[in-house]
Design a protein around this motif. Structure first.
Motif, mmCIF file in Angstrom:
data_model
loop_
_atom_site.group_PDB
_atom_site.id
_atom_site.type_symbol
_atom_site.label_atom_id
_atom_site.label_comp_id
_atom_site.label_asym_id
_atom_site.label_seq_id
_atom_site.Cartn_x
_atom_site.Cartn_y
_atom_site.Cartn_z
ATOM 1 N N HIS A 88 0.831 -1.207 0.000
ATOM 2 C CA HIS A 88 0.000 0.000 0.000
ATOM 3 C C HIS A 88 0.869 1.262 0.000
ATOM 4 C CE1 HIS A 88 -3.460 2.481 0.771
ATOM 5 N NE2 HIS A 88 -2.949 2.946 1.885
ATOM 6 N N THR A 89 0.336 2.326 -0.592
ATOM 7 C CA THR A 89 0.981 3.640 -0.475
ATOM 8 C C THR A 89 0.035 4.570 0.271
ATOM 9 O OG1 THR A 89 2.275 3.352 -2.484
ATOM 10 C CG2 THR A 89 1.935 5.605 -1.743
ATOM 11 N N LEU A 90 0.471 5.016 1.425
ATOM 12 C CA LEU A 90 -0.342 5.883 2.286
ATOM 13 C C LEU A 90 0.027 7.343 1.983
ATOM 14 C CD1 LEU A 90 -2.253 6.399 4.600
ATOM 15 C CD2 LEU A 90 -0.539 5.553 6.180
ATOM 16 N N VAL A 91 -0.932 8.081 1.427
ATOM 17 C CA VAL A 91 -0.690 9.477 1.039
ATOM 18 C C VAL A 91 -0.956 10.383 2.237
ATOM 19 C CG1 VAL A 91 -1.406 11.319 -0.524
ATOM 20 C CG2 VAL A 91 -1.365 8.956 -1.343
ATOM 21 N N VAL A 92 0.007 11.272 2.520
ATOM 22 C CA VAL A 92 -0.106 12.202 3.661
ATOM 23 C C VAL A 92 0.223 13.586 3.101
ATOM 24 C CG1 VAL A 92 0.729 12.753 5.982
ATOM 25 C CG2 VAL A 92 0.681 10.363 5.229
#
Ligand SMILES: NC(=O)c1ccc[n+]([C@@H]2O[C@H](COP(=O)([O-])OP(=O)(O)OC[C@H]3O[C@@H](n4cnc5c(N)ncnc54)[C@H](O)[C@@H]3O)[C@@H](O)[C@H]2O)c1
Length: 252
Positions: free
Chosen positions: A241-245
């Motif tokens: 997963h890529t968690l966008v912040v």
């Protein structure tokens, strides 16, 4: 479920900025931290700062573009602590250059740190993690791996960060049978030494904040929740997963 006591964590590029802030967050949840950085002077100041906060911290001077340097840091973790639980591949560089003028040296200066360095840091950590049959690798990508920033020309950076997002997916699939999770974090504009002068420049920072729904840069400490989540058992079924912040930048 966010408990990191008894866990050890490697943080590359941990001498300042997002790496140091994430080291604080992991350490606050109990992790013992190995900081790797090529900047020797800043590295020792950072380690002292972590220790003053009650966090067990060690340092390894090294360059992530040299695989032997990351292997040395991982070996030092195994000698000191017997295990490698968390690996944050954070070291990265940003330089703006027009694609039609870019030299091979300029291209390699970005790709060797941001993409090759991330891959070989992950590899160095995965070897002991495969023996342990557990581990969490967190790669610091960028929203630039998903969108094209404007107005500055930064094709090589964007391409490197898109590669990091695919590295997290590829290695997540390849290493899942070994009990290793691999995820990425994609920060938006965060206020660090890397970006502070540009954020202060209305021609650049003004445009960036206009395009950010929350209308402000992120503070480094605001990555703490994301990295603790991905490093800990709180994300035990999350991989690739890529968690966008990013204060909402990529959703516009
Ligand atoms: N600041 C932002 O807005 C932002 C946004 C998205 C992604 N990122 C990414 O987050 C990461 C950290 O960024 P930052 O803003 O804290 O940067 P920074 O320049 O403030 O800190 C980077 C650290 O990495 C170290 N480093 C650089 N190259 C290295 C190498 N080859 N080997 C070992 N250490 C090396 C530097 O010495 C420094 O301590 C980078 O991967 C960056 O691309 C930053």
């Amino acid at each position: 479920m966010f408990d990191l006591r008894e866990r050890t964590a490697l943080m590359t590029g941990g001498a300042r900025g997002l790496g140091l802030a994430m080291a604080h967050a992991l350490g606050a949840h109990g992790a013992r931290i190995m900081l790797l950085d090529r900047d020797e002077a800043t590295l020792s100041v950072a380690a002292a700062e972590l220790r003053a906060a009650g966090i067990e911290a060690r340092t390894s001077i090294g360059d992530v573009t040299v695989p032997a340097d990351t292997v040395r840091a991982v070996d030092a973790m195994r000698t000191a602590w017997g295990r490698v639980d968390v690996c944050v591949c954070n070291a990265g560089v940003a330089r703006n250059a027009h694609a039609h003028e870019m030299t091979l040296d300029e291209w390699n200066a970005i790709i060797s740190v941001n993409l090759t360095g991330v891959f070989f840091t992950a590899q160095a950590c995965a070897r002991p993690m495969i023996e342990q049959r557990s581990g969490s690798i967190v790669m610091i990508a960028s929203m630039s791996g998903k969108i094209v920033n404007v107005p500055q020309p930064q094709a090589a950076y964007n391409i490197s960060k898109a590669g990091v997002i695919m590295a997290a997916k590829s290695l997540a699939v390849e290493w899942a049978p070994h009990g290793i999770r691999v995820n990425a974090i994609a920060p938006g504009y965060m206020r660090t030494e890397m970006t502070a002068p540009f954020i202060a420049d209305p021609a650049l920072g003004g445009v960036w904040m206009d395009l950010t729904p929350m209308r402000r840069p992120g503070e480094p400490a605001e990555l703490g929740g994301a990295v603790v989540y991905l490093a800990s058992d709180a994300s035990s079924f999350v991989t690739g997963h890529t968690l966008v912040v990013d204060g909402g930048y990529v959703v516009r």
